[in-house]
Design a protein around this motif. Structure first.
Motif, short mmCIF file in Angstrom:
data_model
loop_
_atom_site.label_atom_id
_atom_site.label_comp_id
_atom_site.label_asym_id
_atom_site.label_seq_id
_atom_site.Cartn_x
_atom_site.Cartn_y
_atom_site.Cartn_z
N ASP A 1 1.37 -9.45 -0.76
CA ASP A 1 1.15 -9.58 -2.20
C ASP A 1 1.24 -8.21 -2.84
N LEU A 2 2.31 -7.99 -3.66
CA LEU A 2 2.48 -6.69 -4.31
C LEU A 2 1.36 -6.41 -5.29
N GLY A 3 0.78 -7.48 -5.87
CA GLY A 3 -0.35 -7.29 -6.77
C GLY A 3 -1.55 -6.72 -6.05
N ALA A 4 -1.79 -7.22 -4.82
CA ALA A 4 -2.89 -6.70 -4.02
C ALA A 4 -2.62 -5.26 -3.61
N SER A 5 -1.37 -4.94 -3.30
CA SER A 5 -1.02 -3.56 -2.95
C SER A 5 -1.28 -2.62 -4.12
N LYS A 6 -0.94 -3.06 -5.33
CA LYS A 6 -1.17 -2.25 -6.52
C LYS A 6 -2.66 -2.02 -6.73
N VAL B 1 -4.30 16.01 -3.10
CA VAL B 1 -3.00 15.60 -2.55
C VAL B 1 -2.94 14.08 -2.42
N ASP B 2 -4.04 13.48 -1.96
CA ASP B 2 -4.09 12.02 -1.84
C ASP B 2 -3.88 11.35 -3.20
N THR B 3 -4.50 11.92 -4.23
CA THR B 3 -4.34 11.36 -5.59
C THR B 3 -2.88 11.40 -6.02
N GLY B 4 -2.23 12.56 -5.82
CA GLY B 4 -0.82 12.68 -6.17
C GLY B 4 0.05 11.75 -5.35
N ASN B 5 -0.27 11.63 -4.07
CA ASN B 5 0.51 10.74 -3.20
C ASN B 5 0.42 9.29 -3.66
N GLU B 6 -0.76 8.87 -4.05
CA GLU B 6 -0.92 7.48 -4.47
C GLU B 6 -0.24 7.21 -5.81
N GLU C 1 -15.14 7.08 -0.92
CA GLU C 1 -13.99 6.97 -0.02
C GLU C 1 -14.14 5.75 0.87
N GLY C 2 -15.37 5.48 1.27
CA GLY C 2 -15.62 4.31 2.12
C GLY C 2 -15.28 3.01 1.40
N TYR C 3 -15.57 2.94 0.10
CA TYR C 3 -15.23 1.74 -0.67
C TYR C 3 -13.72 1.56 -0.74
N SER C 4 -13.00 2.65 -1.02
CA SER C 4 -11.55 2.59 -1.08
C SER C 4 -10.97 2.18 0.28
N TRP C 5 -11.55 2.71 1.34
CA TRP C 5 -11.10 2.36 2.70
C TRP C 5 -11.31 0.88 2.99
N MET C 6 -12.45 0.34 2.56
CA MET C 6 -12.74 -1.08 2.79
C MET C 6 -11.73 -1.97 2.05
N VAL C 7 -11.37 -1.60 0.82
CA VAL C 7 -10.39 -2.37 0.05
C VAL C 7 -9.05 -2.38 0.78
N THR D 1 -0.26 3.25 4.02
CA THR D 1 -0.44 4.65 3.65
C THR D 1 -1.84 4.90 3.11
N VAL D 2 -2.31 4.03 2.23
CA VAL D 2 -3.66 4.20 1.67
C VAL D 2 -4.71 4.09 2.78
N LEU D 3 -4.53 3.12 3.70
CA LEU D 3 -5.49 2.95 4.79
C LEU D 3 -5.54 4.19 5.67
#
Length: 316
Positions: free
Chosen positions: A2-7, A45-50, A126-132, A160-162
């Motif tokens: 699901d591209l929506g979930a990826s976004k 860097v992570d922010t720019g990458n995303e 960061e843990g919340y973002s990782w869980m998503v 990549t985000v994971l």
């Protein structure tokens, strides 16, 4: 996929990493921690990458045109490769450089409590973002084990985000011990070593992501299970004698091209072959809607092994 979930996964990561980066830079300037500065660079860097991943996701949705008849799905793979290069060169390289510089010119840590505070805050966000990201990845991998799902994945955004978030959490752990040991033993070298370790972690993640992106850009087919299922679906039609060749190619996470070379049964008329082709296409598309383009080369013994190409490229 699901591209929506990826976004959603990318947007959560952008918000988290930007907030963390600002906090880390402020505390690094107050406390003088090399590891904390490396962590700030890491988060920035992570922010720019995303943001680049978000750009790639958007550009990959552009409709096909004359210059790109199969669409722009591979834009996503290109930008993922750029992200991997960014992690390695900017994130990993600068962290290692900062660590070496700190070891060569050590400076005492000041106000370590601020470092602990921001590390705790960063670990929560960061843990919340990782869980998503992990939840979305689990939804994608199905029954596959973790590493098999990583190697088979055709969606580089969630992966990549994971991996970035996993590296971030590990980096926070290393930064904590660098600050703690440096303060406890009044030895700033621990802080510099922690910064180097963070850089090595980032370089390792960049290598894994770069390898996966290269494979997708060069051209990867559908996973073996999907290919086998397509073969079974095709041969299940009573008009099919055998599948002589089956080729697939990913043009994006949800865009697959399929080329079939089918040997039909003897004594079939052209109309019967055409009807069988329609049945097979419908059967495959119903099972695998991500297969956007199907090209079939039909052969029948009754045609004296003359090859009649029935090619169709219909995008739903």
């Amino acid at each position: 996929m699901d591209l929506g979930a990826s976004k959603k996964t990318i947007l959560v990561a952008i918000a988290a990493n930007f907030a963390i980066a600002i906090t880390k830079f402020i505390v690094a300037s107050i406390g003088g921690s090399s590891a904390m500065l490396s962590e700030g660079i890491h988060s920035l860097v992570d922010t720019g990458n995303e943001l680049l991943l978000l750009l790639g996701l958007r550009r990959s949705k552009k409709p096909a045109d004359e210059s790109h008849p199969f669409g722009y799905g591979q834009e996503l793979y290109f930008w993922t490769l750029i992200v991997a290069i960014g992690i390695f060169a900017i994130g990993g390289g600068m962290s290692i450089y900062e660590g070496i510089t700190h070891i060569q010119n050590p400076s005492p840590l000041e106000n370590p409590n601020w470092n602990y505070l921001v590390l705790g805050f960063a670990a929560i966000v960061e843990g919340y973002s990782w869980m998503v990201a992990l939840q979305e990845f689990r939804a994608q991998k199905g029954e596959k084990d973790f590493w098999q799902a990583v190697f088979d994945s055709k969606d580089p955004t969630v992966l990549t985000v994971l991996f970035e978030d996993s590296a971030a959490l590990l980096g926070l752990f290393v930064a904590f011990w660098g600050v703690f040991l440096g303060h406890t033993f009044d030895n700033p070298y621990f802080d510099g070593v922690a910064s180097i370790i963070i850089g090595i972690i980032l370089a390792t993640v960049a290598f894994v992501l770069g390898t996966e992106s290269k494979g997708l850009l060069v051209g990867e087919g559908a996973d073996p299970q999907t290919v086998n299922n397509i073969r079974v679906l095709t041969t299940s039609d009573p008009a099919v004698e055998a599948v002589q060749r089956l080729l697939t190619l990913h043009f994006g996470p949800k865009e697959i091209l399929l080329n079939l070379d089918i040997q039909f049964c003897d004594n079939l008329s052209t109309e019967e072959v055409a009807s069988a082709v329609e049945r097979i296409e419908k059967l495959i598309r119903d099972r695998y809607p991500e297969i956007k383009n199907i090209f079939i080369e039909a052969k029948s013994l009754s045609m004296g092994r003359h090859s009649e190409k029935i090619a169709e490229s219909v995008e739903k």
